[in-house]
Scaffold this motif. Structure first.
Motif, short mmCIF file in Angstrom:
data_model
loop_
_atom_site.label_atom_id
_atom_site.label_comp_id
_atom_site.label_asym_id
_atom_site.label_seq_id
_atom_site.Cartn_x
_atom_site.Cartn_y
_atom_site.Cartn_z
N GLU A 77 60.76 15.41 26.69
CA GLU A 77 61.59 16.22 27.59
C GLU A 77 62.90 16.64 26.92
O GLU A 77 63.37 17.76 27.09
CB GLU A 77 61.89 15.44 28.88
CG GLU A 77 62.66 16.24 29.90
CD GLU A 77 61.99 17.56 30.31
OE1 GLU A 77 62.71 18.55 30.50
OE2 GLU A 77 60.76 17.60 30.42
N ARG A 95 62.04 19.45 24.49
CA ARG A 95 61.74 20.65 25.26
C ARG A 95 63.03 21.28 25.80
O ARG A 95 63.23 22.49 25.73
CB ARG A 95 60.80 20.30 26.41
CG ARG A 95 60.34 21.51 27.21
CD ARG A 95 59.38 21.12 28.34
NE ARG A 95 58.21 20.42 27.85
CZ ARG A 95 57.94 19.12 28.05
NH1 ARG A 95 58.78 18.38 28.75
NH2 ARG A 95 56.86 18.57 27.57
N GLN A 96 63.92 20.45 26.32
CA GLN A 96 65.17 20.95 26.89
C GLN A 96 66.05 21.59 25.81
O GLN A 96 66.63 22.65 26.03
CB GLN A 96 65.94 19.82 27.57
CG GLN A 96 67.23 20.26 28.21
CD GLN A 96 67.94 19.11 28.91
OE1 GLN A 96 67.46 17.98 28.93
NE2 GLN A 96 69.07 19.40 29.49
N VAL A 107 65.13 22.99 22.95
CA VAL A 107 64.53 24.26 22.50
C VAL A 107 64.70 25.33 23.58
O VAL A 107 65.13 26.45 23.29
CB VAL A 107 63.05 24.07 22.13
CG1 VAL A 107 62.38 25.41 21.86
CG2 VAL A 107 62.92 23.15 20.93
N THR A 108 64.40 24.99 24.82
CA THR A 108 64.52 25.95 25.92
C THR A 108 65.95 26.43 26.09
O THR A 108 66.21 27.62 26.25
CB THR A 108 64.01 25.32 27.24
OG1 THR A 108 62.65 24.94 27.05
CG2 THR A 108 64.12 26.29 28.39
N GLU A 109 66.89 25.51 26.02
CA GLU A 109 68.30 25.87 26.17
C GLU A 109 68.76 26.79 25.04
O GLU A 109 69.45 27.78 25.28
CB GLU A 109 69.17 24.62 26.20
CG GLU A 109 70.64 24.91 26.45
CD GLU A 109 71.46 23.64 26.56
OE1 GLU A 109 72.59 23.65 26.06
OE2 GLU A 109 70.96 22.65 27.12
N LEU A 130 66.94 28.84 23.30
CA LEU A 130 66.32 30.15 23.45
C LEU A 130 66.91 30.93 24.62
O LEU A 130 67.15 32.14 24.51
CB LEU A 130 64.81 30.01 23.60
CG LEU A 130 64.07 29.52 22.36
CD1 LEU A 130 62.61 29.24 22.69
CD2 LEU A 130 64.19 30.51 21.22
N THR A 131 67.13 30.29 25.75
CA THR A 131 67.63 31.00 26.93
C THR A 131 69.09 31.41 26.80
O THR A 131 69.49 32.42 27.37
CB THR A 131 67.43 30.19 28.22
OG1 THR A 131 68.09 28.94 28.09
CG2 THR A 131 65.96 29.99 28.52
N THR A 132 69.88 30.64 26.05
CA THR A 132 71.29 30.99 25.87
C THR A 132 71.51 31.85 24.63
O THR A 132 72.63 32.19 24.30
CB THR A 132 72.17 29.73 25.76
OG1 THR A 132 71.79 28.99 24.59
CG2 THR A 132 72.07 28.87 27.00
N THR A 157 66.94 30.12 15.72
CA THR A 157 66.08 30.44 16.86
C THR A 157 65.33 31.76 16.67
O THR A 157 64.24 31.92 17.20
CB THR A 157 66.89 30.50 18.16
OG1 THR A 157 67.98 31.40 18.00
CG2 THR A 157 67.40 29.14 18.56
N TYR A 163 56.70 28.75 17.09
CA TYR A 163 56.27 27.82 18.13
C TYR A 163 56.88 26.46 17.86
O TYR A 163 57.32 26.16 16.75
CB TYR A 163 54.75 27.70 18.20
CG TYR A 163 54.13 27.14 16.94
CD1 TYR A 163 53.97 25.77 16.77
CD2 TYR A 163 53.72 27.98 15.91
CE1 TYR A 163 53.42 25.25 15.61
CE2 TYR A 163 53.17 27.48 14.75
CZ TYR A 163 53.02 26.12 14.61
OH TYR A 163 52.48 25.62 13.46
#
Length: 75
Positions: free
Chosen positions: A23, A26-27, A29-31, A33-35, A54, A59
């Protein structure tokens, strides 16, 4: 847990063992990419930092959390 990162236009993956939870990876990487952060930073199980731009991420494969090992291997 094993983390494998594919990099665009590079034939080899970045692979390392991490003590971070699935988790947490995942958090991070997601953060990133989204920011639209310029890099994503992850820690390996020896305390080293793995930094990947980034924009080059193809993948990220997050392995399952290691469970207790069973067998005759030495400790």
């Amino acid at each position: 847990m094993e983390v494998r990162i594919g990099i665009r236009d590079v034939g080899r993956e970045v692979t390392f063992e991490s003590a971070q939870t699935p988790e947490a990876v995942r958090q991070a990487v997601t953060e990133a990419l989204t920011t639209q952060a310029p890099v994503v930073e992850l820690q390996d199980d020896k305390g080293r930092t793995v930094i990947v731009p980034t924009t080059t991420l193809a993948y990220v494969e997050i392995g399952a959390q290691d469970k207790g090992r069973v067998g005759f291997g030495s400790h």
